[in-house]
Design a protein around this motif. Structure first.
Motif, PDB file in Angstrom:
ATOM      1  N   SER A 168      45.471  14.663  10.789  1.00  0.00           N
ATOM      2  CA  SER A 168      45.322  15.816  11.671  1.00  0.00           C
ATOM      3  C   SER A 168      44.102  15.588  12.545  1.00  0.00           C
ATOM      4  O   SER A 168      43.056  15.134  12.050  1.00  0.00           O
ATOM      5  N   TYR A 169      44.239  15.889  13.831  1.00  0.00           N
ATOM      6  CA  TYR A 169      43.124  15.794  14.770  1.00  0.00           C
ATOM      7  C   TYR A 169      42.956  17.134  15.471  1.00  0.00           C
ATOM      8  O   TYR A 169      43.909  17.661  16.043  1.00  0.00           O
ATOM      9  N   THR A 170      41.754  17.679  15.421  1.00  0.00           N
ATOM     10  CA  THR A 170      41.482  18.951  16.081  1.00  0.00           C
ATOM     11  C   THR A 170      41.040  18.707  17.518  1.00  0.00           C
ATOM     12  O   THR A 170      40.382  17.722  17.824  1.00  0.00           O
ATOM     13  N   TYR A 171      41.426  19.646  18.374  1.00  0.00           N
ATOM     14  CA  TYR A 171      41.114  19.527  19.797  1.00  0.00           C
ATOM     15  C   TYR A 171      40.883  20.936  20.327  1.00  0.00           C
ATOM     16  O   TYR A 171      41.835  21.655  20.592  1.00  0.00           O
ATOM     17  N   ASP A 172      39.613  21.363  20.428  1.00  0.00           N
ATOM     18  CA  ASP A 172      39.275  22.724  20.856  1.00  0.00           C
ATOM     19  C   ASP A 172      39.960  23.748  19.940  1.00  0.00           C
ATOM     20  O   ASP A 172      39.702  23.773  18.762  1.00  0.00           O
ATOM     21  N   ASN A 173      40.855  24.565  20.476  1.00  0.00           N
ATOM     22  CA  ASN A 173      41.514  25.614  19.686  1.00  0.00           C
ATOM     23  C   ASN A 173      42.854  25.165  19.112  1.00  0.00           C
ATOM     24  O   ASN A 173      43.647  26.007  18.669  1.00  0.00           O
ATOM     25  N   TYR A 174      43.099  23.854  19.107  1.00  0.00           N
ATOM     26  CA  TYR A 174      44.388  23.338  18.676  1.00  0.00           C
ATOM     27  C   TYR A 174      44.215  22.197  17.680  1.00  0.00           C
ATOM     28  O   TYR A 174      43.112  21.685  17.473  1.00  0.00           O
ATOM     29  N   ALA A 175      45.338  21.803  17.069  1.00  0.00           N
ATOM     30  CA  ALA A 175      45.310  20.681  16.136  1.00  0.00           C
ATOM     31  C   ALA A 175      46.612  19.901  16.251  1.00  0.00           C
ATOM     32  O   ALA A 175      47.704  20.491  16.273  1.00  0.00           O
ATOM     33  N   PHE A 176      46.498  18.583  16.361  1.00  0.00           N
ATOM     34  CA  PHE A 176      47.649  17.690  16.318  1.00  0.00           C
ATOM     35  C   PHE A 176      47.809  17.182  14.889  1.00  0.00           C
ATOM     36  O   PHE A 176      46.833  16.749  14.265  1.00  0.00           O
ATOM     37  N   HIS A 177      49.034  17.229  14.369  1.00  0.00           N
ATOM     38  CA  HIS A 177      49.338  16.701  13.041  1.00  0.00           C
ATOM     39  C   HIS A 177      50.462  15.676  13.198  1.00  0.00           C
ATOM     40  O   HIS A 177      51.395  15.891  13.979  1.00  0.00           O
ATOM     41  N   TYR A 178      50.389  14.585  12.463  1.00  0.00           N
ATOM     42  CA  TYR A 178      51.469  13.600  12.573  1.00  0.00           C
ATOM     43  C   TYR A 178      51.694  12.896  11.245  1.00  0.00           C
ATOM     44  O   TYR A 178      50.809  12.807  10.384  1.00  0.00           O
ATOM     45  N   VAL A 179      52.934  12.393  11.093  1.00  0.00           N
ATOM     46  CA  VAL A 179      53.327  11.564   9.957  1.00  0.00           C
ATOM     47  C   VAL A 179      54.038  10.348  10.523  1.00  0.00           C
ATOM     48  O   VAL A 179      54.957  10.489  11.334  1.00  0.00           O
ATOM     49  N   VAL A 180      53.605   9.167  10.126  1.00  0.00           N
ATOM     50  CA  VAL A 180      54.251   7.925  10.547  1.00  0.00           C
ATOM     51  C   VAL A 180      54.810   7.244   9.308  1.00  0.00           C
ATOM     52  O   VAL A 180      54.082   6.995   8.334  1.00  0.00           O
ATOM     53  N   SER A 181      56.099   6.964   9.347  1.00  0.00           N
ATOM     54  CA  SER A 181      56.760   6.271   8.245  1.00  0.00           C
ATOM     55  C   SER A 181      57.767   5.289   8.829  1.00  0.00           C
ATOM     56  O   SER A 181      58.673   5.686   9.568  1.00  0.00           O
ATOM     57  N   GLY A 182      57.596   3.997   8.485  1.00  0.00           N
ATOM     58  CA  GLY A 182      58.459   2.989   9.079  1.00  0.00           C
ATOM     59  C   GLY A 182      58.218   2.912  10.566  1.00  0.00           C
ATOM     60  O   GLY A 182      57.088   2.822  11.028  1.00  0.00           O
ATOM     61  N   TYR A 183      59.284   3.018  11.330  1.00  0.00           N
ATOM     62  CA  TYR A 183      59.162   2.969  12.780  1.00  0.00           C
ATOM     63  C   TYR A 183      59.016   4.361  13.398  1.00  0.00           C
ATOM     64  O   TYR A 183      58.824   4.486  14.604  1.00  0.00           O
ATOM     65  N   LEU A 184      59.141   5.392  12.571  1.00  0.00           N
ATOM     66  CA  LEU A 184      59.251   6.738  13.112  1.00  0.00           C
ATOM     67  C   LEU A 184      57.953   7.521  12.990  1.00  0.00           C
ATOM     68  O   LEU A 184      57.263   7.461  11.971  1.00  0.00           O
ATOM     69  N   CYS A 185      57.653   8.289  14.037  1.00  0.00           N
ATOM     70  CA  CYS A 185      56.488   9.169  14.047  1.00  0.00           C
ATOM     71  C   CYS A 185      56.969  10.589  14.329  1.00  0.00           C
ATOM     72  O   CYS A 185      57.761  10.825  15.247  1.00  0.00           O
ATOM     73  N   PHE A 186      56.487  11.527  13.521  1.00  0.00           N
ATOM     74  CA  PHE A 186      56.784  12.946  13.699  1.00  0.00           C
ATOM     75  C   PHE A 186      55.449  13.645  13.940  1.00  0.00           C
ATOM     76  O   PHE A 186      54.530  13.531  13.126  1.00  0.00           O
ATOM     77  N   MET A 187      55.350  14.364  15.044  1.00  0.00           N
ATOM     78  CA  MET A 187      54.076  14.969  15.434  1.00  0.00           C
ATOM     79  C   MET A 187      54.297  16.411  15.878  1.00  0.00           C
ATOM     80  O   MET A 187      55.351  16.751  16.438  1.00  0.00           O
ATOM     81  N   CYS A 188      53.299  17.259  15.632  1.00  0.00           N
ATOM     82  CA  CYS A 188      53.353  18.624  16.150  1.00  0.00           C
ATOM     83  C   CYS A 188      51.954  19.079  16.566  1.00  0.00           C
ATOM     84  O   CYS A 188      50.948  18.529  16.118  1.00  0.00           O
ATOM     85  N   LEU A 189      51.925  20.056  17.436  1.00  0.00           N
ATOM     86  CA  LEU A 189      50.688  20.685  17.893  1.00  0.00           C
ATOM     87  C   LEU A 189      50.719  22.143  17.458  1.00  0.00           C
ATOM     88  O   LEU A 189      51.704  22.845  17.699  1.00  0.00           O
ATOM     89  N   THR A 190      49.639  22.592  16.804  1.00  0.00           N
ATOM     90  CA  THR A 190      49.576  23.967  16.332  1.00  0.00           C
ATOM     91  C   THR A 190      48.281  24.621  16.791  1.00  0.00           C
ATOM     92  O   THR A 190      47.364  23.951  17.257  1.00  0.00           O
ATOM     93  N   ASP A 191      48.215  25.928  16.614  1.00  0.00           N
ATOM     94  CA  ASP A 191      46.941  26.614  16.777  1.00  0.00           C
ATOM     95  C   ASP A 191      45.954  26.076  15.744  1.00  0.00           C
ATOM     96  O   ASP A 191      46.353  25.627  14.662  1.00  0.00           O
ATOM     97  N   TYR A 192      44.677  26.152  16.069  1.00  0.00           N
ATOM     98  CA  TYR A 192      43.640  25.584  15.200  1.00  0.00           C
ATOM     99  C   TYR A 192      43.669  26.190  13.798  1.00  0.00           C
ATOM    100  O   TYR A 192      43.493  25.489  12.797  1.00  0.00           O
ATOM    101  N   ASN A 193      43.924  27.497  13.705  1.00  0.00           N
ATOM    102  CA  ASN A 193      43.873  28.197  12.420  1.00  0.00           C
ATOM    103  C   ASN A 193      45.200  28.187  11.668  1.00  0.00           C
ATOM    104  O   ASN A 193      45.307  28.779  10.594  1.00  0.00           O
ATOM    105  N   PHE A 194      46.206  27.522  12.206  1.00  0.00           N
ATOM    106  CA  PHE A 194      47.505  27.465  11.542  1.00  0.00           C
ATOM    107  C   PHE A 194      47.390  26.624  10.272  1.00  0.00           C
ATOM    108  O   PHE A 194      46.660  25.628  10.228  1.00  0.00           O
TER     109      PHE A 194
END
Length: 219
Positions: free
Chosen positions: A44-70
């Motif tokens: 997870s990487y925070t960016y101001d009032n938001y946060a990027f979360h990601y999972v990488v497995s094999g060749y695939l990456c799944f990522m989402c952006l949420t509110d910071y407090n989510f």
């Protein structure tokens, strides 16, 4: 809408993405992909009032952006569920990649974003079950990942179309000058109304003080 944006990629090639609000989160997500898409793991990487979360497995990456407090636990539960459904449908090794073939999964991703954005005790318990035995990473500031020249200010509009903004609306806003100028016209209309009200009040005061339209008291 706490889950604002989500994508699935093979390496740094985006297969499908969905967003709940307009903004440049897609461009920033791609910068992150270039750094992380070929490394197994999650973060997870925070960016101001938001946060990027990601999972990488094999060749695939799944990522989402949420509110910071989510809830970070719910965010990773969302990603792991999306990963399972995607692999069940398409398999982990993808050949002859064509983004258009994943549009159906985009609709499912959209439904999941809306569903997981509604936090409840039951949702939190299911999320904990999903991550049982899995360590949730400690969130880091995005400065650890992106260089200063790679960063751009994250802009997320507050105007939503329930539950998601249409591509057609975004396109219309880009190509229709009238829509872009709408806030300016609105402000101008408000000022005109205020000026007219003040003029009417001024005229009424003058008439009252001068004894009506004959102005007998002001001669």
């Amino acid at each position: 809408m706490p889950i604002i944006y989500a994508l699935v990629s093979k390496g740094s090639y985006v297969l499908v993405e969905m967003m709940a609000k307009t903004g440049n989160m897609s461009a920033i997500a791609r910068k992150i992909l270039l750094k992380v898409a070929h490394k197994e793991g999650k973060m997870s990487y925070t960016y101001d009032n938001y946060a990027f979360h990601y999972v990488v497995s094999g060749y695939l990456c799944f990522m989402c952006l949420t509110d910071y407090n989510f809830s970070q636990t719910v965010a990773f539960s969302f990603l792991l569920r999306a990963q399972r459904r995607f692999i069940d449908r398409y398999g982990q090794t993808l050949e002859n990649i064509n983004s258009y073939q994943y549009q159906d999964f985009g609709l499912l991703l959209k439904e999941m974003m809306a569903d997981y954005s509604i936090l409840s005790p039951e949702r939190l318990e299911r999320a904990k079950d999903d991550l049982r035995g899995t360590k949730v990473p400690v969130a880091q500031n995005i400065d650890r990942l992106l260089q200063r020249h790679e960063k751009s200010e994250l802009l997320v509009d507050q105007v939503e179309k329930t539950p998601f903004v249409d591509d057609s609306l975004r396109s219309a806003q880009r190509h229709n000058p009238t829509m872009k100028k709408a806030p300016w016209y609105k402000n101008m209309l408000i000022w005109l109304i205020v000026i007219m009200v003040l003029l009417v009040i001024g005229i009424v005061c003058i008439l009252v003080g001068c004894g009506g339209f004959t102005f007998k008291n002001c001669r």
